[in-house]
Design a protein around this motif. Structure first.
Motif, PDB file in Angstrom:
ATOM      1  N   ASN A 164     -12.589  -0.618   3.652  1.00 41.36           N
ATOM      2  CA  ASN A 164     -12.291  -0.556   2.226  1.00 41.36           C
ATOM      3  C   ASN A 164     -10.894   0.035   2.070  1.00 41.36           C
ATOM      4  O   ASN A 164     -10.651   1.180   2.442  1.00 41.36           O
ATOM      5  CB  ASN A 164     -13.322   0.325   1.515  1.00 41.36           C
ATOM      6  CG  ASN A 164     -13.081   0.433   0.029  1.00 41.36           C
ATOM      7  OD1 ASN A 164     -12.744  -0.555  -0.627  1.00 41.36           O
ATOM      8  ND2 ASN A 164     -13.265   1.620  -0.522  1.00 41.36           N
ATOM      9  N   GLU A 165      -9.946  -0.743   1.536  1.00 44.67           N
ATOM     10  CA  GLU A 165      -8.570  -0.289   1.372  1.00 44.67           C
ATOM     11  C   GLU A 165      -8.280  -0.003  -0.096  1.00 44.67           C
ATOM     12  O   GLU A 165      -8.587  -0.819  -0.967  1.00 44.67           O
ATOM     13  CB  GLU A 165      -7.589  -1.347   1.894  1.00 44.67           C
ATOM     14  CG  GLU A 165      -7.714  -1.592   3.382  1.00 44.67           C
ATOM     15  CD  GLU A 165      -6.707  -2.627   3.871  1.00 44.67           C
ATOM     16  OE1 GLU A 165      -6.117  -3.321   3.017  1.00 44.67           O
ATOM     17  OE2 GLU A 165      -6.513  -2.727   5.086  1.00 44.67           O
ATOM     18  N   LEU A 166      -7.682   1.147  -0.371  1.00 41.74           N
ATOM     19  CA  LEU A 166      -7.337   1.539  -1.742  1.00 41.74           C
ATOM     20  C   LEU A 166      -5.829   1.681  -1.873  1.00 41.74           C
ATOM     21  O   LEU A 166      -5.174   2.292  -1.018  1.00 41.74           O
ATOM     22  CB  LEU A 166      -8.028   2.851  -2.114  1.00 41.74           C
ATOM     23  CG  LEU A 166      -9.556   2.820  -2.147  1.00 41.74           C
ATOM     24  CD1 LEU A 166     -10.133   3.310  -0.833  1.00 41.74           C
ATOM     25  CD2 LEU A 166     -10.100   3.663  -3.301  1.00 41.74           C
ATOM     26  N   TYR A 167      -5.278   1.118  -2.960  1.00 40.35           N
ATOM     27  CA  TYR A 167      -3.840   1.098  -3.194  1.00 40.35           C
ATOM     28  C   TYR A 167      -3.509   1.718  -4.547  1.00 40.35           C
ATOM     29  O   TYR A 167      -4.316   1.672  -5.479  1.00 40.35           O
ATOM     30  CB  TYR A 167      -3.318  -0.340  -3.191  1.00 40.35           C
ATOM     31  CG  TYR A 167      -3.353  -1.020  -1.846  1.00 40.35           C
ATOM     32  CD1 TYR A 167      -2.213  -1.078  -1.047  1.00 40.35           C
ATOM     33  CD2 TYR A 167      -4.519  -1.615  -1.376  1.00 40.35           C
ATOM     34  CE1 TYR A 167      -2.229  -1.712   0.180  1.00 40.35           C
ATOM     35  CE2 TYR A 167      -4.553  -2.242  -0.139  1.00 40.35           C
ATOM     36  CZ  TYR A 167      -3.405  -2.294   0.635  1.00 40.35           C
ATOM     37  OH  TYR A 167      -3.427  -2.921   1.856  1.00 40.35           O
ATOM     38  N   LEU A 168      -2.308   2.247  -4.655  1.00 40.25           N
ATOM     39  CA  LEU A 168      -1.776   2.673  -5.942  1.00 40.25           C
ATOM     40  C   LEU A 168      -1.294   1.426  -6.671  1.00 40.25           C
ATOM     41  O   LEU A 168      -0.495   0.644  -6.133  1.00 40.25           O
ATOM     42  CB  LEU A 168      -0.613   3.644  -5.738  1.00 40.25           C
ATOM     43  CG  LEU A 168       0.108   4.119  -7.005  1.00 40.25           C
ATOM     44  CD1 LEU A 168      -0.822   4.966  -7.867  1.00 40.25           C
ATOM     45  CD2 LEU A 168       1.363   4.913  -6.633  1.00 40.25           C
ATOM     46  N   VAL A 169      -1.773   1.219  -7.896  1.00 36.25           N
ATOM     47  CA  VAL A 169      -1.420   0.013  -8.647  1.00 36.25           C
ATOM     48  C   VAL A 169      -1.008   0.361 -10.073  1.00 36.25           C
ATOM     49  O   VAL A 169      -1.391   1.392 -10.618  1.00 36.25           O
ATOM     50  CB  VAL A 169      -2.596  -1.007  -8.687  1.00 36.25           C
ATOM     51  CG1 VAL A 169      -2.879  -1.555  -7.307  1.00 36.25           C
ATOM     52  CG2 VAL A 169      -3.848  -0.369  -9.279  1.00 36.25           C
ATOM     53  N   GLY A 170      -0.221  -0.544 -10.639  1.00 33.92           N
ATOM     54  CA  GLY A 170       0.199  -0.378 -12.025  1.00 33.92           C
ATOM     55  C   GLY A 170       0.478  -1.722 -12.652  1.00 33.92           C
ATOM     56  O   GLY A 170       0.476  -2.758 -11.977  1.00 33.92           O
ATOM     57  N   ASN A 171       0.708  -1.720 -13.947  1.00 31.39           N
ATOM     58  CA  ASN A 171       1.162  -2.912 -14.641  1.00 31.39           C
ATOM     59  C   ASN A 171       2.548  -3.283 -14.079  1.00 31.39           C
ATOM     60  O   ASN A 171       3.419  -2.423 -13.961  1.00 31.39           O
ATOM     61  CB  ASN A 171       1.248  -2.610 -16.132  1.00 31.39           C
ATOM     62  CG  ASN A 171       1.844  -3.740 -16.940  1.00 31.39           C
ATOM     63  OD1 ASN A 171       3.041  -3.984 -16.848  1.00 31.39           O
ATOM     64  ND2 ASN A 171       1.023  -4.387 -17.738  1.00 31.39           N
ATOM     65  N   GLY A 262       1.197   7.450   2.863  1.00 30.61           N
ATOM     66  CA  GLY A 262      -0.235   7.721   2.951  1.00 30.61           C
ATOM     67  C   GLY A 262      -1.106   6.640   2.356  1.00 30.61           C
ATOM     68  O   GLY A 262      -2.336   6.783   2.319  1.00 30.61           O
ATOM     69  N   LEU A 263      -0.492   5.552   1.872  1.00 32.86           N
ATOM     70  CA  LEU A 263      -1.247   4.445   1.284  1.00 32.86           C
ATOM     71  C   LEU A 263      -1.031   3.175   2.113  1.00 32.86           C
ATOM     72  O   LEU A 263       0.034   2.978   2.674  1.00 32.86           O
ATOM     73  CB  LEU A 263      -0.797   4.207  -0.165  1.00 32.86           C
ATOM     74  CG  LEU A 263      -1.073   5.341  -1.145  1.00 32.86           C
ATOM     75  CD1 LEU A 263      -0.409   5.055  -2.496  1.00 32.86           C
ATOM     76  CD2 LEU A 263      -2.574   5.518  -1.343  1.00 32.86           C
TER      77      LEU A 263
END
Length: 303
Positions: A164-171, A262-263
């Motif tokens: 399971n990979e989690l990323y920082l996301v935005g518009n 770290g991402l």
């Protein structure tokens, strides 16, 4: 009395959800169809079953008793069906699973072939947060749970299923206006958007920020991953989210990944169960299915 099994099932679902609309969604029926069946069912009783006040449903004492009876009748029908399947030498029973909210993007792929080959098996899935998932295990309410965070308890055993990979996301537009993206700027600009307390995604996010030495931030808290995603897409802020729930939005250009040290954060989806629970034949069969087929399913649907 001339009510049908279908009317009993619809009435029970309305009582359980306390909503005509939600009952219709869960039963894959239209709202008018549910309303008509409830009206026809009520017509067979002189005492009100439910009352609608200000568009809100209230179940009468008599209605609650009828709901209990309806549940008993439906359980008996299930028992008859199970006995029929047993005489055909087919696997039968119920499988109950609780999953964290993003688990709804994972579990169906591990269920499809199992249910297709075992049509006497019925599945009940409760989509909730991490805290409630463990509560359901502790209270013996489910056979398995699906989580993506560490277990940290000797009471449970597990099978690793998928990364399971989690990323920082935005518009994308908002992110382009802040290319350097310093976390320290969040007290001045847009907030970080968190899940509620008890969420596994929130715990992962807070652990990451702590490792980065970031403590005091402007926050927005929402109760589901879908709500977080919609808020980020609307440009209300940024969040750290699992890739599995945002793939389409990334492809469509509605979200953008923001690369930072770290991402991505990598965890593992785990199917877990209480070590002291005596698994049913259905639970044992599903466990064997996961062990045998997980690599094939990962290659087919998740690579």
């Amino acid at each position: 009395m001339n009510y049908t099994l279908n009317q009993l099932q619809i009435y029970l679902k309305v009582v359980q959800t306390m909503s005509i609309t939600k009952a219709a969604e869960e039963l894959n029926l239209t709202q008018p169809a549910v309303s008509i069946q409830i009206k026809n069912f009520q017509a067979q009783f002189e005492i009100p079953l439910i009352e609608i006040i200000g568009k809100k449903i209230y179940v009468t004492d008599f209605g609650a008793e009828i709901a209990k009876s309806a549940e008993g009748i439906i359980d008996q029908v299930y028992a008859i069906n199970y006995k029929t399947m047993a005489f055909k030498d087919q696997l039968l029973g119920r499988l109950k699973v609780s999953v964290v909210s993003t688990g709804k993007y994972v579990l169906p792929y591990f269920l499809t072939d199992f249910l297709n080959h075992n049509q006497g098996v019925e599945i009940s899935i409760d989509v909730t947060n991490r805290e409630k998932v463990f509560h359901s295990l502790e209270n013996n309410e489910v056979d398995f749970s699906l989580i993506s965070t560490d277990i940290n308890s000797p009471l449970y055993d597990h099978i690793d299923i998928l990364e399971n990979e989690l990323y920082l996301v935005g518009n994308p537009v908002t992110a382009s206006l802040n290319p350097k993206f310093a976390f320290q700027e969040f007290n001045k600009e847009l907030p970080l958007i968190f899940r509620e307390n008890g969420s596994g995604t929130r715990k992962i996010m807070e652990t990451y920020l702590k490792k980065q030495g970031i403590h005091s931030l402007k926050k927005l808290e929402l109760m589901s991953n879908e709500a977080v995603k919609q808020a980020v897409m609307a440009g209300l802020g940024y969040s750290i989210m699992p890739m599995i729930g945002i793939k389409n939005e990334l492809k469509n250009g509605q979200l953008a990944i923001i690369n930072r040290s770290g991402l991505p954060i990598v965890t593992t989806w785990k199917l877990i169960w209480h070590k002291e629970k005596n698994p049913s034949p259905v639970a044992k069969a599903f466990m064997a299915h996961i062990i045998e087929k997980k690599e094939e399913i990962k290659k087919k649907h998740f690579e």
